[in-house]
Design an enzyme around this catalytic site. Structure first.
Site, PDB file in Angstrom:
ATOM      1  N   GLU A 133     110.644  64.353  56.271  1.00  0.00           N
ATOM      2  CA  GLU A 133     110.217  64.388  54.788  1.00  0.00           C
ATOM      3  C   GLU A 133     109.460  62.744  54.827  1.00  0.00           C
ATOM      4  O   GLU A 133     109.732  62.255  53.631  1.00  0.00           O
ATOM      5  CB  GLU A 133     111.178  64.247  53.854  1.00  0.00           C
ATOM      6  CG  GLU A 133     111.639  65.993  53.834  1.00  0.00           C
ATOM      7  CD  GLU A 133     112.721  66.174  52.657  1.00  0.00           C
ATOM      8  OE1 GLU A 133     113.029  65.247  52.038  1.00  0.00           O
ATOM      9  OE2 GLU A 133     113.164  67.202  52.312  1.00  0.00           O
TER      10      GLU A 133
ATOM     11  N   GLU B  55     114.168  72.969  56.989  1.00  0.00           N
ATOM     12  CA  GLU B  55     115.165  72.942  55.812  1.00  0.00           C
ATOM     13  C   GLU B  55     114.974  73.822  54.769  1.00  0.00           C
ATOM     14  O   GLU B  55     113.812  73.990  54.304  1.00  0.00           O
ATOM     15  CB  GLU B  55     114.946  71.352  55.483  1.00  0.00           C
ATOM     16  CG  GLU B  55     116.166  70.943  54.661  1.00  0.00           C
ATOM     17  CD  GLU B  55     116.181  69.469  54.396  1.00  0.00           C
ATOM     18  OE1 GLU B  55     115.962  68.753  55.442  1.00  0.00           O
ATOM     19  OE2 GLU B  55     116.424  69.046  53.088  1.00  0.00           O
TER      20      GLU B  55
END
Length: 798
Positions: free
Chosen positions: A407, A493
């Site tokens: 991220e 994820e």
């Protein structure tokens, strides 16, 4: 002071000595503590691995805040004295740290050995010139005061193992062996070995590098390569060897080999190291997903942070072994090390247990997520950290893909492509055999989506929460498959099942109308898994998370409850949903508990997670009906309206079944059935009476007397029939003879009592005691609670 050798080679050969014991530690930043003559007698004796943060009490005003789980941080010092081993004469000496969090400075006899900011990386220093005959002093300053610097609990201190390594001046370099298996099948395997030799002698040397492959019991191949190496120079030697009829490494069975590398100076061996590896092939394919040994394997993965709950970041191996074995039994076959390099022994476990690992380097690059984060060090340290990360771990057969980051903000920035390309080049330079991904959480985000150039640079495109964006809530990555058919894709994820942050079942605050908090959380998980299962091109998924973890929380919570295992390692209900999807043996799990005083007559949702074709539910012996499910649903075979298996008249398209049941105390019993109607599993939940006793249980009655082994003892409060009382929360007191209490826990993320205690309040009627034997012999563990029958347990240390 004691130095513990892992082996007893000849005096001329490499020795690796543990220096985990007999350190002294203090919080604070005393002046001059690096000097050998500094008086540290008032400091506390500790063994490492050691995490000083977990010893503290969470506080709402802690500088690290919820990111650190509200635990204290700060600055601390460690010192250790040791005699220079007699065998060190004529050798080089390295001091190796598997992990220090963070900003560590190391001195040996007052001379600086080195500094390392990144708290998750392993590193080594050549301290030959700093050492002297007789007593030596190593001092380590650890600065974890700049807060917050991580988005989850990091721990503080020398939280992994420390080693002293002695090598001849003609030796194999640190992390200098790379083993690959470019071709492997059941008939034969081609093994390539690249070894970095170093000659720190003052004269050139001629020698032989001998590489021997062992299958655990016998030699199966060897190759000798003569070399000439100038003084002060390095040389990489490449060797190839063939193994006939190899035992292939896979998720089942995870067969392992050992490579014994010997440096011969004439006929005299001067350096020997052993490298564990596996013979296997891997590939990511744009159409078939992930291939292991040429066969398609769907990645059934979990994300794992590095903490061990009550032991913080200093995690004994037994805790990880227990957790990974439990996840393996759930059907998980893959782990993402979110979001940093793990301990070396963690990867050894993954090799041994047969997990496929996405090994991740960073949570930040140049863009900041937290004020004290890695972005402050990236420019100076990223290349060295990645190099050391890959060199340390590249021989693990479990690692199948590298992740350069999670991220990261650069995914949406024009500058990010340049940063990514440099990182991928680094990974490929050190390991050309594995692809590189990142976990991308902005692929279809509003206003600032991840750039196409960034995603197209990746070897494998990683999706964080592929079901997050707009219509992709339903179609997932389908549009990208259409637009970019050459992309290789994996879910890095995804969300798991949240019941409530404290993991209690709840029917809401209205005592007259049940509003269950557990009745719908599985639906999105089921939709996503059905989609992944039916798309070969999508390699699999890593759900968030395998285990509850410390940090990333809001007060009064000290951790995040996304795991399928709670912080004590006990399976939650969500565990059994994944087990029903990921395993073939019959699974039937019923929820919630059946203990709802004051709710008599109210309608309560009852769910079953199962891979049986049908489930019939009974309340106090009366049938409440049969529910049926089927996925994947079979199509016709052999002709019109003809089926190979008995048909299932499904009552739901979900991957669980449910009933609305008026509450009456007693026994809920579920019977699972196969397609032909025969029984395949039964389970029940029952209304509990008053708690009358403490119960202790453990999975092993013997424990090895080593620092990494422990007794994990589960305690529960039970009624007269042995049923756990879900509302019981008595304080349980532990006494141990022949051992010591490492920590007590109950899985309650709002419990702020110190883990290093002899008492713990039960949570939902349960808890965990972590016990270490003092030595060989019988250890007696006793648990008492006011008004309840005492429990005792015997465990043998051996």
């Amino acid at each position: 002071m004691l130095l513990i050798a892992l082996a007893t080679p000849g005096a001329a050969q490499r020795q690796r000595l543990s220096i985990d014991t007999a350190w002294r530690f203090t919080l604070g930043d005393p002046s001059g503590a690096e000097k050998p003559a500094f008086d540290d007698h008032a400091w506390r004796p500790v063994d490492v691995p050691h995490d000083w943060s977990i010893e503290g009490t969470p506080g709402q005003d802690a500088p690290g805040g919820g990111r650190m789980g509200f635990f204290p941080t700060g600055t601390g010092w460690y010192r250790r004295t040791f005699p220079l081993p007699a065998t060190a004469r004529g050798h080089e000496v390295w001091i190796e740290f598997d992990g220090v969090y963070m900003n560590s400075d190391v001195w040996v006899n007052g001379a600086p050995a080195g500094r390392r900011p990144y708290g998750y990386i392993s590193f080594a220093y050549d301290v030959t010139k700093q050492l002297k005959p007789g007593t030596n002093v190593v001092a380590v300053r650890v600065d974890n005061s700049a807060q917050p610097n991580s988005r989850w609990y990091s721990g503080s201190g020398i939280y992994r193992h420390v080693w002293l390594t002695l090598v001849d001046s003609l030796h194999i370099g640190h992390w200098g062996v790379a083993v690959t298996t470019p071709r492997a099948d059941s008939a034969s395997a081609e093994i390539t070995v690249r070894t970095r030799l170093e000659n720190d002698r003052k004269a050139p040397r001629r020698g032989v590098l001998r590489s021997i492959v062992w299958d655990g019991t016998r030699e199966v191949a060897r190759v000798d390569s003569p070399f000439t190496l100038s003084a002060g120079q390095q040389l990489q030697v490449e060797q190839r060897v063939t193994v006939r009829s190899p035992r292939i490494w896979s998720v089942d069975p995870p067969n392992l080999y050992q490579l014994r590398s010997v440096v011969l100076d004439g006929n005299r061996p001067v350096d020997t190291i052993t490298t564990t590896f596996g013979i296997r092939t891997i590939a990511f394919d744009k159409d078939r997903g992930f291939l292991l040994n040429g066969a398609q394997v769907k990645l059934r993965g979990v994300n794992l942070h590095h903490d061990g709950g009550a032991v913080g970041a200093a995690v004994p191996l037994r805790i990880w072994e227990n957790r990974l074995q439990t996840l393996k039994a759930m059907g998980a076959n893959a782990i993402r090390t979110s979001h940093n390099p793990p301990a070396p022994e963690f990867l050894d476990l993954c090799d041994r247990l047969g997990f496929l690992v996405m090994a991740e380097a960073f949570d930040e690059w140049t863009f900041a997520k937290v004020p004290g984060g890695y972005h402050r060090y990236y420019a100076e340290w990223a290349e060295r950290d990645v190099t050391d990360f890959v060199r340390r771990d590249r021989n693990h057969p479990s690692i199948v893909v590298w992740s350069a980051g999670n991220e990261i903000g650069e995914q949406t920035s024009d500058s990010g492509v340049k940063v990514l390309r440099k990182l991928i080049d680094l990974f490929h330079r050190e390991d050309p055999t594995r692809p590189v991904t990142t976990g991308n959480d902005q692929i279809y985000a509003d206003g600032h989506p991840a750039l196409l150039a960034f995603l197209s640079t990746l070897d494998v495109v990683g999706y964080n929460y592929v079901d997050r964006w707009h219509e992709r809530r339903e179609i997932f990555a389908e549009q990208d498959r259409h637009d970019h058919p050459d992309w290789k894709m994996v879910g890095t994820e995804s969300g798991s099942i949240f019941q409530s942050f404290d993991e209690r079942y709840s029917l809401g605050n209205d005592s007259t109308v049940p509003r269950a908090n557990y009745a719908t959380g599985m639906l999105q998980v089921e939709r996503l898994w059905k989609w992944i299962t039916m798309r070969d091109y999508f390699a699999g998924d890593f759900m968030w998370t395998g285990v509850d973890y410390l940090g990333e929380s809001t007060w009064p919570f000290k951790g995040f409850g996304s795991g399928v295992l709670d912080m004590t390692g006990r399976p939650k209900d969500s565990y059994f949903l994944y087990q029903s999807l990921w395993t073939d043996a019959p699974v039937l799990h019923l929820l919630p508990h059946w203990h709802w005083p004051g709710r008599e007559g109210q309608t309560i949702p009852v769910l079953a997670y199962t891979n049986c074709s049908a489930v019939e539910l009974f309340l106090n012996g009366r049938s409440l009906g049969e529910k049926r499910l089927e996925f994947p649903a079979q199509g016709t075979a052999g002709g019109w309206n003809t089926y190979a298996l008995p048909r299932v008249a499904a009552t739901t398209n979900d991957l669980h079944v449910s009933w609305d049941v008026p509450y009456h105390p007693g026994v809920l019993r579920a019977v699972g059935k196969k397609r032909d109607g025969s029984s395949c599993a039964t389970t029940e939940v029952r209304t509990a009476g008053p708690a009358v006793a403490v119960r202790l249980c453990t999975d092993r009655d013997t424990v090895a007397v080593t620092p990494d082994d422990l007794a994990l003892i589960r305690f529960s409060l039970v009624d007269s029939s042995g049923t756990v009382v879900p509302a019981a929360d008595s304080i349980v007191r532990f006494t141990v003879t022949g051992g010591s209490i490492v920590a007590l826990d109950n899985g309650n993320l709002q419990d702020h009592e110190p883990y290093q205690s002899s008492t713990r309040r039960a949570f939902n009627g349960r808890g965990l005691a972590i016990i270490r034997p003092a030595g060989k012999g019988t250890m007696h563990v006793t648990a008492t609670a006011n008004g309840l029958r005492t429990a005792t347990l015997k465990i043998v240390g051996q």
